[in-house]
Scaffold this active site. Sequence first.
Site, PDB file in Angstrom:
ATOM      1  N   THR A  58      23.318 104.968 106.718  1.00 38.35           N
ATOM      2  CA  THR A  58      24.497 105.815 106.918  1.00 38.35           C
ATOM      3  C   THR A  58      25.474 105.160 107.885  1.00 38.35           C
ATOM      4  OG1 THR A  58      23.328 107.869 106.420  1.00 38.35           O
ATOM      5  CG2 THR A  58      25.272 108.042 107.831  1.00 38.35           C
ATOM      6  N   ALA A  98      15.589  99.574 105.924  1.00 33.88           N
ATOM      7  CA  ALA A  98      14.194  99.131 105.893  1.00 33.88           C
ATOM      8  C   ALA A  98      13.231 100.184 105.357  1.00 33.88           C
ATOM      9  CB  ALA A  98      13.764  98.701 107.296  1.00 33.88           C
ATOM     10  N   CYS A 103      18.721 113.528 100.853  1.00 40.01           N
ATOM     11  CA  CYS A 103      19.989 113.464 101.588  1.00 40.01           C
ATOM     12  C   CYS A 103      21.021 114.450 101.080  1.00 40.01           C
ATOM     13  CB  CYS A 103      20.557 112.052 101.511  1.00 40.01           C
ATOM     14  SG  CYS A 103      19.553 110.836 102.385  1.00 40.01           S
ATOM     15  N   GLN A 125      19.040 101.841  97.799  1.00 42.17           N
ATOM     16  CA  GLN A 125      17.968 102.224  96.880  1.00 42.17           C
ATOM     17  C   GLN A 125      17.487 101.055  96.026  1.00 42.17           C
ATOM     18  OE1 GLN A 125      15.299 104.524  96.645  1.00 42.17           O
ATOM     19  NE2 GLN A 125      17.035 105.755  97.306  1.00 42.17           N
TER      20      GLN A 125
END
Length: 379
Positions: free
Chosen positions: A76, A203, A326, A182
């Site tokens: 983000t 990560a 999310c 992703q």
Amino acid sequence: MRLPDGRIYLDCNATTPLDPVVGQVLSRTQASLFGNPSSPYTEGRAAREALEAARGDVASLVGCRPDEVVFTSSGTEANHLALRSAARSRPGRRRVILSAVEHPSVLGQWDALEALGAVVEEVPVDGRGVLDLESLEGSMGADVACVSVMQAHNETGVLQPLDSVGALCRRWGALFHTDAVQAAGKVPLRWAQALPDYLVVAAHKFYGPKGIAVLAVRSGAPVEPMLAGGGQERGRRASTEAVPLAAAMGTACRLASEGLARWPAVERLRDSLEERLRSAHGARVFGEDAPRLPNTSLVSLPGVDASALVRALDEKGVAVATGSACHSGGSGLPRVLARMGIPERCAGTVLRISLGRGTTAGDSAAFAAALRAALGVGS
């Protein structure tokens, strides 16, 4: 994939468990590399050496140069740093173009980008969830500052045509940002082919720790730091670097690179599971006719309360989701499906199943059995 406690975890697009090898590196560096990497003495130099080694490991996974790697605290944050840098740094170019199905950390910047003076626009996707390239081409112009298109969707798994997007951006002189969070560790990244100016990886999506991510910034692309007060990360992000997290991420990147050859087998498992869901439960698979990540299925089970099903499966030792962690909860139709033109009647019936690199045929069979039991369907 089966967890040490015996549960079957099929929500790997939300996050992944820490690889034991990565965990060992994290523990070791937390204990031994406490020095500030900006300090000139022995402890600082040891921390700096570990930080730069990790930077090289990340660069190898991305395909970029080590000096193009900027460590951040999350995907983000990296997405914010990229888009705000692009929007602030292009005098005379006010337009920012986003695909209609971007992650909330990109779409959620809409108002903030407009507050900076940008004109934000959305480019549609087709019924498969693939970007409408003709629409994007028609939207391009000399006033476009930046285009943002993710590599892989976090819910459908659909892969976007980044090489074509990159070519359009280069033709018009626009900066190109891609959220590859992703995709990283599951498919090769497109740094060398699509030539994005900004690429983001995190990560925890490939068996690394939470709290560490990377913005890869192509040499020459602008970066206007959001955090001031220090010269860390070559002046692009102030804050003492989290060396243990970076070292752990570097190890996760090495393991991800080495493990790319394992994903075709996972894809075969995914395809077999989807066929089982179609034949046994009448499932509809979204994005099935598009290139997808090898591990991801977003399906609708007609007449099924997906939220109740997720709870029932949890009680049976299986973890799946109704969509992205999310996105806000609720029973409405996921945004990506609405943009794909999927009817509202599918709302509340959608499951996301995302396999891990260690998922086995036995895990898939156990999930299918738990699903039948949760739905009250005979074997």
